[in-house]
Design a protein around this motif. Sequence first.
Motif, PDB file in Angstrom:
ATOM      1  N   HIS A  59     -28.916  46.248 -25.869  1.00 26.99           N
ATOM      2  CA  HIS A  59     -29.165  46.654 -24.500  1.00 26.99           C
ATOM      3  C   HIS A  59     -27.864  46.747 -23.739  1.00 26.99           C
ATOM      4  O   HIS A  59     -27.841  47.088 -22.582  1.00 26.99           O
ATOM      5  CB  HIS A  59     -30.098  45.640 -23.817  1.00 26.99           C
ATOM      6  N   THR A  66     -25.545  48.783 -24.004  1.00 33.50           N
ATOM      7  CA  THR A  66     -25.232  50.126 -23.529  1.00 33.50           C
ATOM      8  C   THR A  66     -26.262  50.620 -22.544  1.00 33.50           C
ATOM      9  O   THR A  66     -26.120  51.697 -22.007  1.00 33.50           O
ATOM     10  CB  THR A  66     -25.203  51.107 -24.711  1.00 33.50           C
ATOM     11  N   GLY A  67     -27.286  49.803 -22.339  1.00 23.83           N
ATOM     12  CA  GLY A  67     -28.235  50.179 -21.302  1.00 23.83           C
ATOM     13  C   GLY A  67     -29.082  51.371 -21.639  1.00 23.83           C
ATOM     14  O   GLY A  67     -29.660  51.981 -20.770  1.00 23.83           O
ATOM     15  N   LYS A  68     -29.113  51.733 -22.915  1.00 20.32           N
ATOM     16  CA  LYS A  68     -29.917  52.907 -23.259  1.00 20.32           C
ATOM     17  C   LYS A  68     -31.372  52.459 -23.389  1.00 20.32           C
ATOM     18  O   LYS A  68     -31.943  52.401 -24.454  1.00 20.32           O
ATOM     19  CB  LYS A  68     -29.417  53.544 -24.561  1.00 20.32           C
ATOM     20  N   HIS A  76     -36.470  53.949 -20.799  1.00 24.18           N
ATOM     21  CA  HIS A  76     -37.200  54.324 -19.595  1.00 24.18           C
ATOM     22  C   HIS A  76     -37.857  55.657 -19.880  1.00 24.18           C
ATOM     23  O   HIS A  76     -37.456  56.385 -20.766  1.00 24.18           O
ATOM     24  CB  HIS A  76     -36.290  54.409 -18.380  1.00 24.18           C
ATOM     25  N   ALA A  87     -36.895  62.022 -19.319  1.00 19.26           N
ATOM     26  CA  ALA A  87     -37.252  63.357 -18.855  1.00 19.26           C
ATOM     27  C   ALA A  87     -37.653  64.168 -20.067  1.00 19.26           C
ATOM     28  O   ALA A  87     -37.237  63.894 -21.176  1.00 19.26           O
ATOM     29  CB  ALA A  87     -36.050  63.983 -18.165  1.00 19.26           C
ATOM     30  N   TYR A 131     -20.089  67.407 -27.060  1.00 18.19           N
ATOM     31  CA  TYR A 131     -20.649  67.157 -25.730  1.00 18.19           C
ATOM     32  C   TYR A 131     -22.156  66.896 -25.813  1.00 18.19           C
ATOM     33  O   TYR A 131     -22.667  65.923 -25.251  1.00 18.19           O
ATOM     34  CB  TYR A 131     -20.358  68.358 -24.833  1.00 18.19           C
TER      35      TYR A 131
END
Lengths: 646, 123, 282
Positions: free
Chosen positions: A8, A10-12, A15, A18, A619
Amino acid sequence: MEATAKSHFTGKEEHAPAKPSFAFWRPTAKTGLMSWLTTVDHKKIGFLYGSFALFFFLVGGCEALLIRLQLIVPNNTLLTAPQYNTMFTMHGTTMIFLAVMPLGAAFFNFIMPLQIGARDVAFPRLNAFSLWTFVAGAIILNVGWFLPDGAPDAGWFGYAPLTSKLYNPTHATDFWILGLQLLGVASIAAALNFIVTIINLRAPGMTMMRLPVFTWMTLITSFLIILSFPAITIALVEVMFDRQFGTNFFEVSNGGMPILWQHLFWIFGHPEVYILILPAMGIVSEILPTFARKPLFGYPIVVFSGASIGFLGFTVWSHHMFTTGMGTVATAAFSLATMTIAVPTGVKIFNWIGTLWGGHLKMRTPMMFALGFIWMFMIGGFSGVMHSAAPADAQQQDSYFVVAHFHYVLIGGSIFALLGGIHYWFPLMFGRRVSEFWGKLSFWVIFIGFNVTFFPMHFLGLNGMPRRTFTYDGNMGWNVGNMIATIGALILGTGIAIYFAVIIYTYLKGEKAGRDTWDARTLEWSVPTNPPPEYNFAVIPTVHARDAFWYEKHHQSEIEQEKAAQHQAEAAHGGIHMPFQSIYPLVASIGALIGAFGAIYHNLIVALIGGSLLFIGIYLWSLEGAEGYHLHPDEDGHDDAPAPKH
Amino acid sequence: MSDSAHSPATAGYVAEESKFAAYVQIAMLLAVITGVEIAVIGLPFATWLLVTVLVVLSVVKFMFVIFYFMHLRWDKLFCTILFFIGLILAGGTMWALLKLFGAEASVPLSVAVNTVADLSRLV
Amino acid sequence: MTSHAANGAIDHHHDHTTSTGIPNKKLLMWAFLASDCMFFGTLISTHLIYRLHPPPGNPVPRQIFDIPLTSFSTFILLMSSLMMALAVNAIQKGNLKSMRFSLLATIVCGAIFLGCQVFEFNNFVFEKHMTITNSILGTTFFTLTGTHGTHVAIGVLWLGLMYVRSFKPATGGQPWTTTLLHVVALVAAVLLSMKVVLSVIWALEAHGLSGATLGGVVGAQWLAIVGTVIAIGAERWFARPAGPVQFDQSNAIDVESMGLYWHFVDIVWIVIFTAVYLLEYL
């Protein structure tokens, strides 16, 4: 247990995402071409590296046979002089960069994560990028065969000013330059990945001094790669600028010094040969304990010696240049440093002998290769130490004595270990074991053929036969030696053919192998099935000692309780986190390939197209994120259906 | 997210609060050192002394950036070791190359030597 | 297992999921920088080797270099390092606005540095007549500083992409065209303003400071000036406040990794400034 859950950090977080645009569609094919092109699984990537490596090993072998056939008799006309130059250039370049290195990478990829108790490498997509960029480099190096420019022909070491536009006007040398640049990028990216993996993704309890020796050698080799390749990157940039833009790096008339190329190349080139041999030493250090039924003798010393060899390898490069007139002090310094390297190498040999001593030896095929390695590598080491005395080297330089030396360490050393490693880990990778009779037969034919080929070359060299010369006169006294060497090469070729036939047959129809075929000592053998499941371990192991699997087998009830608890903890954390497959590493590699062609042909538009594709690939790769999906196998490794989340 | 309200710091991270000031001060120090370097080259001292001063000042700047801006001072020691391996190897290689090319034997010839006769014209 | 401390704050310096506690991306970047030391070390060595015994006819650095200009650009790069450190510091505390400002400031400083290099290269080639091909000094100098400049340019691009990324909406996503246009606006603003500023400086250099000179530049560069204004305006419009974004403390590791790269480019310049420029004056 913390290592099992998705980071966690990296906080991915998952949630509510989209709705993904078309660019972030997740390839989910598990079979077929797309599954291979988008794979990020270290085992599949390792298999691909190995397949390409074995293919190019055969290509390089054909190039070698043509060389030997040309030299079988004096004044032969099988190959013209220019063709001969192409042959020895491509034989060397192919064997080093497209056969031995990727075969090493195949094992680093497949075996190392399993040995440390990890589920994959730290950056799976970067791993795929390394693979496809390696393929791109292989394409560039070999495309010359199909074009009027021809394949590279300035030697695998590309000395200036032979590589200048003046002496080498066709694109052959540009293929060599850009091919090596792509291979360098691939190697550095892979090595960075392996370093982070070994340092950061070890199972709980797997301290550095409990790592299997093969993993240690992977780590040291990776350090050698990231620290030595920059030198050749710069050297290649300089020669490319000289050729394309008319700069003066090696242009004598405007102040350049060709000797600089030699220095920069060998600053890379010497650590490179340790990059070729250390993984082999690691493999041998795994095979010997297994088949001697004893732990490795002197583990800390073996590890420390490997690290010493790695470090000292950066201090000896000018021993390739003893005859270039560097001056007494420089020559003496490098001569001394080269002799010093023999010490840790010798220490390792003694430790391997110590491992065998008093052991209950099982003479299976992998063991034959490992024992062959010890003996043959020693011979190569002896001729190497003879080279280290600069006065003696004054006669040996550029003669067949050098050819004998490095083939003894590269074939007798690296190749023997790699071929043995294929036999050793075959049951793990493919669930089949190679027949002992055919395996040993291939070993003996290879062993005999190899020695018949290269032993005479010691004498040819001491009797003055020069390298890289397409023919020789009949009255030099070299006729018999060359004839014997060529016959040996044909025997060696036959042995390799038998080896390949056996491996392919076994892959398709060989005897099935159960789990832990050899009663081995390290964690890669602890997986529930051969080949391992996609997620490697149903439960991340906890390591209690060196030779972690051996400990597990002899403390079964303790380990069972541990695994049950661990399984509960992992299930509570959401199960096994698997990375999504991705197309972007391949896209980026294709961009690099196109860009390289643009650079070769001095075409700015093509270079920009390639560069843009490379940029777009990277990218989108960074934007698609490192989310994955979860699996929930039970303790014995039976999956429930994986549910890929988008 | 748009104002400077920060999440409550845990013990040991109080140092985070004052990083801003520390960074600015270090930047000013680096600027001053750069100014000193530029002034130094005009001073009438022995070359070896000036070279030493310049090298020392550059090393000081270098160390401030890596240990403070790049945070090595507060990170695990392994990061420092890893970087210094590359740094020392690069420095050592550079030193060796300069010694090699600076040696008497490596001085470029003053005239072209294409024939035996040319050899005699070498001083 | 998470790296969140008891009160929910992210611990930016310890990742519990790794064996050492060092975040994977940070370790990767430090290993890469160790490799890059050898890369630049080799290139700097090439330059210094060729300064040992310069051939006759080689340009003399003292007569070519412009120390005031290079000192200015060195100072700018140092300031950019400060801005980068502040950007990382800001995002680690969740301060998005401050991070965006600092990133933009880093980009501006980086762009100024590049502009100074363009000016310097132009000056060396056209006025001092040293090209990459006509001398060994030209070859090594332009290759070394050009490679460093390329690293700076890649860094500026990365900074711009990171900056634009910090505007991604938390819900609903963003059409890729919007992201692309924001990047284009930022890149255009940087490049066009560089063009305008350089034109002004060249005009002042050629014709002296006067109203007529400035008028002449505005006349010649009106398209670039208009373009700059439009690009900056567009960028500001894309950067307008528009609801919560998917960029917070948990993205700090990415900004920090990028920061490590940027600082490294700065310290390489510290070495180059001393070894290539200053040492020639002793």
